[in-house]
Scaffold this motif. Structure first.
Motif, mmCIF file in Angstrom:
data_model
loop_
_atom_site.group_PDB
_atom_site.id
_atom_site.type_symbol
_atom_site.label_atom_id
_atom_site.label_comp_id
_atom_site.label_asym_id
_atom_site.label_seq_id
_atom_site.Cartn_x
_atom_site.Cartn_y
_atom_site.Cartn_z
ATOM 1 N N ALA A 144 -14.576 -68.353 7.111
ATOM 2 C CA ALA A 144 -13.941 -69.555 7.844
ATOM 3 C C ALA A 144 -12.714 -69.704 7.500
ATOM 4 O O ALA A 144 -11.626 -69.780 8.232
ATOM 5 N N LEU A 145 -12.285 -69.404 6.131
ATOM 6 C CA LEU A 145 -10.993 -69.634 5.544
ATOM 7 C C LEU A 145 -10.128 -68.487 5.984
ATOM 8 O O LEU A 145 -9.013 -68.692 6.295
ATOM 9 N N LEU A 185 -20.064 -73.705 11.877
ATOM 10 C CA LEU A 185 -19.154 -74.507 12.167
ATOM 11 C C LEU A 185 -19.074 -75.828 12.671
ATOM 12 O O LEU A 185 -18.437 -76.840 12.018
ATOM 13 N N GLU A 186 -19.836 -75.754 13.574
ATOM 14 C CA GLU A 186 -20.407 -77.361 14.100
ATOM 15 C C GLU A 186 -20.888 -78.163 13.130
ATOM 16 O O GLU A 186 -20.803 -79.217 12.982
ATOM 17 N N ILE A 427 -13.453 -71.753 17.699
ATOM 18 C CA ILE A 427 -12.634 -71.463 17.045
ATOM 19 C C ILE A 427 -11.196 -71.988 17.072
ATOM 20 O O ILE A 427 -10.708 -72.326 15.850
ATOM 21 N N LEU A 428 -10.893 -72.479 18.046
ATOM 22 C CA LEU A 428 -9.680 -73.251 18.186
ATOM 23 C C LEU A 428 -9.670 -74.405 17.422
ATOM 24 O O LEU A 428 -8.733 -74.997 16.917
ATOM 25 N N VAL A 429 -10.849 -75.109 17.731
ATOM 26 C CA VAL A 429 -10.979 -76.498 16.934
ATOM 27 C C VAL A 429 -10.939 -76.043 15.413
ATOM 28 O O VAL A 429 -10.430 -77.113 14.636
ATOM 29 N N HIS A 430 -11.607 -75.355 15.085
ATOM 30 C CA HIS A 430 -11.776 -74.855 13.747
ATOM 31 C C HIS A 430 -10.043 -74.486 13.210
ATOM 32 O O HIS A 430 -9.908 -75.067 12.071
ATOM 33 N N LEU A 433 -8.265 -77.704 13.129
ATOM 34 C CA LEU A 433 -8.604 -78.789 11.834
ATOM 35 C C LEU A 433 -7.816 -78.181 10.684
ATOM 36 O O LEU A 433 -7.410 -78.835 9.592
ATOM 37 N N HIS A 434 -7.836 -76.794 10.446
ATOM 38 C CA HIS A 434 -7.129 -76.437 9.270
ATOM 39 C C HIS A 434 -5.691 -76.414 9.475
ATOM 40 O O HIS A 434 -5.106 -76.823 8.328
#
Length: 449
Positions: A144-145, A185-186, A427-430, A433-434
């Motif tokens: 994820a990172l 992710l969720e 992916i876009l929400v992740h 948030l980043h």
């Protein structure tokens, strides 16, 4: 030479006949379309299965690992079970770690779902029902990172991991990672959202707030991005994703989707310059190919902190999107607001039509973002250039925060364009948030002169 050319032609014709007899008239094209349809149907059913069990997985994770703790990197977990159930069974599960990939025998029982039993061992299952592959939480966190910083696709990370650990069946890792990554992710999003207070992380704020701005005054920069499109799998692929963060204005789209808010090109009081952003149309070629045709949203006009967004569906940058976003902002933060927009001169009349009966607009100020202001006519700049407007404390803010956000989010175009509706949003929400976290942490840096 002639005989060789004739042989090549004969072989080619035979291959085409065989392919056509197997797939139909438009062989390869139909095969690709059919595969795409089948894959989207499979993913839709899989997502529904995950939704039915994800709440239980969240509870199991919080109960056994703790929202403040971090899973161990160790591969030496004892795969027994503390349950006293008399009916137990052993199943081999492919466990993927950062440090290796191993087939491991895991004990399961009938009183607990297999997916929940794996969570107890710091493993996220690749299937909600009867999983045979699982990924360690640190493996998924590391990916994820990497994705947020390096815009990495599932295929690339799966191939790299399999190659590094000399595992031959790359396709299994790729498919399983895709199945596990998005529900993970969720799960992580839900946990950080529900336990934001306990975690005491300054970056875990509401998505509609800038921590550096006063509560009674907002500076908002609006813009649309037409790169972040999603290609249709077929003509019936018009499903809209329902992300839980950042996308609240989508509930209001029907309220403002009418012709009364279109730019009036015959109004001589408006800027005489012509802009793509003011266009309401989109070509029929794009309509055939894409369902989601872009993204629209604001950021804090001073600190670039992300606020609200909505998807643009099968159209250009209509005012319906900017009005929906502003409606949410005005409801929650009041009307003491300065708005930066590339076409603020065209947009000001639409704001009056939409909101003058519901809000006091005396403190609503409009400005064209600095970089775009120079493409406006000189009479327009005298009214909307941010360096010429007095009384609203714009200072040296340029209103171009959306462009900086698009510069980052645009890197995800390649890996999201061909996906079904829910996964690009995940992916876009992740990524948002980043980006949000980095912007807020950057507020602590001292100003250098």
């Amino acid at each position: 030479m002639l005989m060789m050319m004739m042989s090549v032609v004969i072989v080619r014709n035979v291959m085409e006949d065989n392919i056509n007899s197997h797939f139909g008239r438009y062989s390869l094209r139909n095969a690709a379309v059919n595969n795409s349809k089948e894959e989207h149907q499979r993913l839709k059913k899989l997502d529904e299965s995950w939704k039915s069990i994800l709440d239980e997985i969240v509870i199991e994770y919080v109960t056994n690992i703790g929202y403040h703790g971090k899973p161990s990197y160790s591969e030496t977990t004892l795969f027994g079970d503390s349950c006293d159930c008399a009916t137990t069974r052993t199943k081999e599960v492919l466990c993927v770690y950062l440090t290796g990939i191993h087939n491991t025998k895991v004990n399961f029982c009938d009183c607990r779902k297999d997916a929940l039993a794996l969570v107890r061992h710091n493993l996220f299952p690749a299937s909600p029902k009867l999983p045979v592959t699982a990924f360690h939480f640190t493996f998924l966190e590391f990916f994820a990172l990497l994705q947020a910083e390096g815009y990495l696709a599932v295929q690339a990370f799966a191939a790299a991991s399999a190659t590094a650990h000399k595992y031959q069946n790359v396709d299994r890792i790729r498919k399983s990672l895709g199945n596990a990554y998005y529900p993970n992710l969720e799960m992580q999003r839900r946990i950080t959202s529900e336990f934001a207070t306990e975690l005491a992380d300054p970056t875990l704020i509401k998505e509609d707030e800038c921590p550096a701005c006063p509560k009674d005054k907002m500076f908002v920069a609006l813009d649309g991005n037409m790169q972040l499109r999603r290609r249709k799998a077929n003509e019936k692929d018009i499903v809209k994703a329902e992300p839980s963060l950042f996308f609240e204005p989508e509930k209001l789209l029907n309220k403002y989707d009418n012709d009364s808010f279109k730019p009036n090109n015959n109004d001589t009081t408006e800027c005489l310059s012509d802009f793509k952003a003011a266009s309401q149309a989109i070509t029929s070629k794009k309509l055939d190919k894409f369902h989601g045709t872009g993204l629209f949203g604001p950021v804090c006009g001073r600190h670039d902190v992300l606020l609200y967004f909505c998807n643009i569906y099968m159209s250009g940058e209509k005012f319906v999107y900017s009005l929906s976003v502003l409606d949410v902002i005005l409801q929650k933060h009041g009307s003491n607001i300065t708005i930066f927009y590339d076409i603020a001169c065209r947009f000001s009349n639409a704001i009056k039509k939409a909101f003058e009966d519901h809000y006091n607009l005396d403190n609503v100020n409009m400005a064209v973002s600095l970089f775009h202001s120079f493409s406006h006519s000189i009479t327009c700049q005298s009214s909307y250039h941010p360096r010429f407007i007095e009384g609203c404390n714009i200072g040296l803010s340029d209103g171009e925060g959306c462009e900086r956000a698009w510069s980052y989010l645009g890197n995800f175009v390649k890996i999201t364009r061909q996906m079904c509706a829910d996964r690009p949003m995940a992916i876009l929400v992740h990524a948002m948030l980043h980006y949000q976290k980095k912007r807020i942490l950057g507020l602590e840096k001292p100003v250098s002169y």
